[in-house]
Every structure is written in C-alpha cells, then in structure tokens.
Design a protein around this motif. Sequence first.
Motif, PDB file in Angstrom:
ATOM      1  N   VAL A  60      72.404  23.891  19.856  1.00 50.22           N
ATOM      2  CA  VAL A  60      72.305  23.982  21.082  1.00 50.22           C
ATOM      3  C   VAL A  60      71.622  22.736  21.771  1.00 50.22           C
ATOM      4  O   VAL A  60      70.637  22.045  21.113  1.00 50.22           O
ATOM      5  CB  VAL A  60      70.947  25.072  21.485  1.00 50.22           C
ATOM      6  CG1 VAL A  60      70.962  25.302  22.908  1.00 50.22           C
ATOM      7  CG2 VAL A  60      71.657  26.487  20.969  1.00 50.22           C
ATOM      8  N   GLY A  61      72.285  22.169  22.813  1.00 46.37           N
ATOM      9  CA  GLY A  61      71.703  20.806  23.481  1.00 46.37           C
ATOM     10  C   GLY A  61      71.038  21.346  24.726  1.00 46.37           C
ATOM     11  O   GLY A  61      71.657  21.952  25.609  1.00 46.37           O
ATOM     12  N   LEU A  62      69.788  20.947  24.807  1.00 47.21           N
ATOM     13  CA  LEU A  62      69.033  21.166  26.011  1.00 47.21           C
ATOM     14  C   LEU A  62      68.702  20.034  26.776  1.00 47.21           C
ATOM     15  O   LEU A  62      68.368  18.981  26.062  1.00 47.21           O
ATOM     16  CB  LEU A  62      67.830  21.812  25.555  1.00 47.21           C
ATOM     17  CG  LEU A  62      68.027  23.084  24.753  1.00 47.21           C
ATOM     18  CD1 LEU A  62      66.494  23.700  24.338  1.00 47.21           C
ATOM     19  CD2 LEU A  62      68.573  23.978  25.841  1.00 47.21           C
ATOM     20  N   LEU A  63      68.899  20.071  27.970  1.00 48.29           N
ATOM     21  CA  LEU A  63      68.396  18.723  28.752  1.00 48.29           C
ATOM     22  C   LEU A  63      67.674  19.124  30.037  1.00 48.29           C
ATOM     23  O   LEU A  63      67.929  19.931  30.531  1.00 48.29           O
ATOM     24  CB  LEU A  63      69.549  17.766  29.044  1.00 48.29           C
ATOM     25  CG  LEU A  63      69.303  16.861  30.146  1.00 48.29           C
ATOM     26  CD1 LEU A  63      68.561  15.592  29.726  1.00 48.29           C
ATOM     27  CD2 LEU A  63      70.733  16.150  30.526  1.00 48.29           C
ATOM     28  N   GLN A  64      66.312  18.549  30.137  1.00 48.17           N
ATOM     29  CA  GLN A  64      65.434  18.788  31.333  1.00 48.17           C
ATOM     30  C   GLN A  64      65.359  17.459  32.119  1.00 48.17           C
ATOM     31  O   GLN A  64      65.010  16.393  31.389  1.00 48.17           O
ATOM     32  CB  GLN A  64      64.210  19.383  30.961  1.00 48.17           C
ATOM     33  CG  GLN A  64      63.219  19.807  32.094  1.00 48.17           C
ATOM     34  CD  GLN A  64      62.137  20.677  31.811  1.00 48.17           C
ATOM     35  OE1 GLN A  64      62.072  21.537  31.406  1.00 48.17           O
ATOM     36  NE2 GLN A  64      61.018  19.913  32.211  1.00 48.17           N
ATOM     37  N   VAL A  65      65.545  17.537  33.351  1.00 50.92           N
ATOM     38  CA  VAL A  65      65.638  16.390  34.177  1.00 50.92           C
ATOM     39  C   VAL A  65      64.654  16.573  35.225  1.00 50.92           C
ATOM     40  O   VAL A  65      64.773  17.554  36.182  1.00 50.92           O
ATOM     41  CB  VAL A  65      67.008  16.069  34.592  1.00 50.92           C
ATOM     42  CG1 VAL A  65      66.869  14.619  35.378  1.00 50.92           C
ATOM     43  CG2 VAL A  65      68.020  15.752  33.619  1.00 50.92           C
TER      44      VAL A  65
ATOM     45  N   ALA B  40      69.951  11.629  44.368  1.00 50.16           N
ATOM     46  CA  ALA B  40      68.807  11.927  43.441  1.00 50.16           C
ATOM     47  C   ALA B  40      68.260  10.835  42.402  1.00 50.16           C
ATOM     48  O   ALA B  40      69.448  10.080  42.109  1.00 50.16           O
ATOM     49  CB  ALA B  40      69.038  13.345  42.713  1.00 50.16           C
ATOM     50  N   ARG B  41      67.201  10.699  42.077  1.00 48.79           N
ATOM     51  CA  ARG B  41      66.831   9.834  41.253  1.00 48.79           C
ATOM     52  C   ARG B  41      66.130  10.399  40.103  1.00 48.79           C
ATOM     53  O   ARG B  41      65.135  11.040  40.291  1.00 48.79           O
ATOM     54  CB  ARG B  41      65.862   8.637  41.808  1.00 48.79           C
ATOM     55  CG  ARG B  41      65.539   7.514  40.975  1.00 48.79           C
ATOM     56  CD  ARG B  41      64.393   6.503  41.830  1.00 48.79           C
ATOM     57  NE  ARG B  41      63.203   6.991  41.994  1.00 48.79           N
ATOM     58  CZ  ARG B  41      62.229   7.102  41.114  1.00 48.79           C
ATOM     59  NH1 ARG B  41      62.256   6.623  39.936  1.00 48.79           N
ATOM     60  NH2 ARG B  41      60.958   7.369  41.506  1.00 48.79           N
ATOM     61  N   VAL B  42      66.527   9.936  38.990  1.00 46.82           N
ATOM     62  CA  VAL B  42      65.954  10.532  37.696  1.00 46.82           C
ATOM     63  C   VAL B  42      64.380   9.814  37.359  1.00 46.82           C
ATOM     64  O   VAL B  42      64.350   8.803  37.401  1.00 46.82           O
ATOM     65  CB  VAL B  42      66.744  10.360  36.552  1.00 46.82           C
ATOM     66  CG1 VAL B  42      66.045  10.669  35.232  1.00 46.82           C
ATOM     67  CG2 VAL B  42      68.091  11.064  36.711  1.00 46.82           C
ATOM     68  N   VAL B  43      63.301  10.656  37.551  1.00 45.02           N
ATOM     69  CA  VAL B  43      62.201  10.429  37.160  1.00 45.02           C
ATOM     70  C   VAL B  43      61.921  10.237  35.717  1.00 45.02           C
ATOM     71  O   VAL B  43      61.436   9.338  35.349  1.00 45.02           O
ATOM     72  CB  VAL B  43      61.216  11.392  37.966  1.00 45.02           C
ATOM     73  CG1 VAL B  43      59.926  10.859  37.667  1.00 45.02           C
ATOM     74  CG2 VAL B  43      61.375  11.125  39.565  1.00 45.02           C
ATOM     75  N   GLU B  44      62.123  11.499  35.020  1.00 50.29           N
ATOM     76  CA  GLU B  44      62.024  11.527  33.851  1.00 50.29           C
ATOM     77  C   GLU B  44      62.976  12.634  33.222  1.00 50.29           C
ATOM     78  O   GLU B  44      63.556  13.255  34.045  1.00 50.29           O
ATOM     79  CB  GLU B  44      60.621  11.907  33.245  1.00 50.29           C
ATOM     80  CG  GLU B  44      60.201  13.237  33.639  1.00 50.29           C
ATOM     81  CD  GLU B  44      58.702  13.450  33.139  1.00 50.29           C
ATOM     82  OE1 GLU B  44      58.574  13.965  31.945  1.00 50.29           O
ATOM     83  OE2 GLU B  44      57.745  13.040  33.661  1.00 50.29           O
ATOM     84  N   HIS B  45      63.322  12.582  31.635  1.00 52.48           N
ATOM     85  CA  HIS B  45      64.176  13.337  31.293  1.00 52.48           C
ATOM     86  C   HIS B  45      63.623  13.679  29.908  1.00 52.48           C
ATOM     87  O   HIS B  45      62.991  13.066  29.136  1.00 52.48           O
ATOM     88  CB  HIS B  45      65.580  13.095  31.277  1.00 52.48           C
ATOM     89  CG  HIS B  45      65.891  11.945  30.355  1.00 52.48           C
ATOM     90  ND1 HIS B  45      65.616  10.602  30.604  1.00 52.48           N
ATOM     91  CD2 HIS B  45      66.421  12.033  29.051  1.00 52.48           C
ATOM     92  CE1 HIS B  45      65.951   9.832  29.513  1.00 52.48           C
ATOM     93  NE2 HIS B  45      66.449  10.560  28.571  1.00 52.48           N
ATOM     94  N   GLU B  46      64.121  15.238  29.236  1.00 52.32           N
ATOM     95  CA  GLU B  46      63.843  15.265  27.895  1.00 52.32           C
ATOM     96  C   GLU B  46      65.303  16.055  27.389  1.00 52.32           C
ATOM     97  O   GLU B  46      65.600  16.921  27.845  1.00 52.32           O
ATOM     98  CB  GLU B  46      62.898  16.222  27.812  1.00 52.32           C
ATOM     99  CG  GLU B  46      62.259  16.817  26.407  1.00 52.32           C
ATOM    100  CD  GLU B  46      60.985  17.695  26.378  1.00 52.32           C
ATOM    101  OE1 GLU B  46      60.999  18.388  25.246  1.00 52.32           O
ATOM    102  OE2 GLU B  46      60.362  17.759  27.451  1.00 52.32           O
ATOM    103  N   LEU B  47      65.734  15.327  26.175  1.00 50.22           N
ATOM    104  CA  LEU B  47      66.814  15.740  25.664  1.00 50.22           C
ATOM    105  C   LEU B  47      66.281  16.295  24.241  1.00 50.22           C
ATOM    106  O   LEU B  47      65.675  15.741  23.282  1.00 50.22           O
ATOM    107  CB  LEU B  47      67.868  14.617  25.384  1.00 50.22           C
ATOM    108  CG  LEU B  47      68.924  14.956  24.491  1.00 50.22           C
ATOM    109  CD1 LEU B  47      69.881  15.981  25.314  1.00 50.22           C
ATOM    110  CD2 LEU B  47      69.832  13.609  24.672  1.00 50.22           C
TER     111      LEU B  47
END
Length: 93
Positions: A3-8, A83-90
């Motif tokens: 499972v690939g998860l991405l939170q942005v 929209a601008r990416v502030v942070e992300h977690e993969l």
Amino acid sequence: MNVGLLQVVLQIPDAQSLKDKRRIVRGLLDGIKARFEVAAAEVDDQDSWQSSVVGFATVSNDARHAASVMDRVLAYVRESPAARVVEHELETL
C-alpha cells in the motif's frame, strides 16, 4: 500486497472563502483520481479556508510501483498553480 500512502499539506493562498477552497481542492482531487486511479480525499483542515490536508492511497503487488505512483501524484500536486505543497509524508506498507 503493498500500500502506498501519501499525505500532503497544502496552502491555498488565493482562496477567499471555504467555498473557494473546496472548489480548488475538489478539482485537484478529481483530476488526480481520474489520472492516476488512486483513492483521494481531504483528510484534515476542512474548516480552514487557506489550508488543506489531502491523502492518497494505492494498492499494488510491488512496493516500488506503489511508491512510484505516489511520487507521480506528488509531482502532479506540486504542478498545481492554485495550491502550494507545504509538507508531505510518503509511506509504503
């Protein structure tokens, strides 16, 4: 199964109301779901009109493939002019 998860976390500077923000986020999520065939939803900051947290998920039989899909989704989000990416977690499980 992998499972690939991405939170942005997104900043939406042009949103002047929740209605503006929801229009921008919905358009982004719909485009990503159609293009990459992933699950996508706004998962936090629903009541904040200039920020949003969106999440994406994909299932694959190959961890590298799942990570690759999430990398392409992140690149697509980064290209969004609204929209601008502030942070992300993969994460790959």
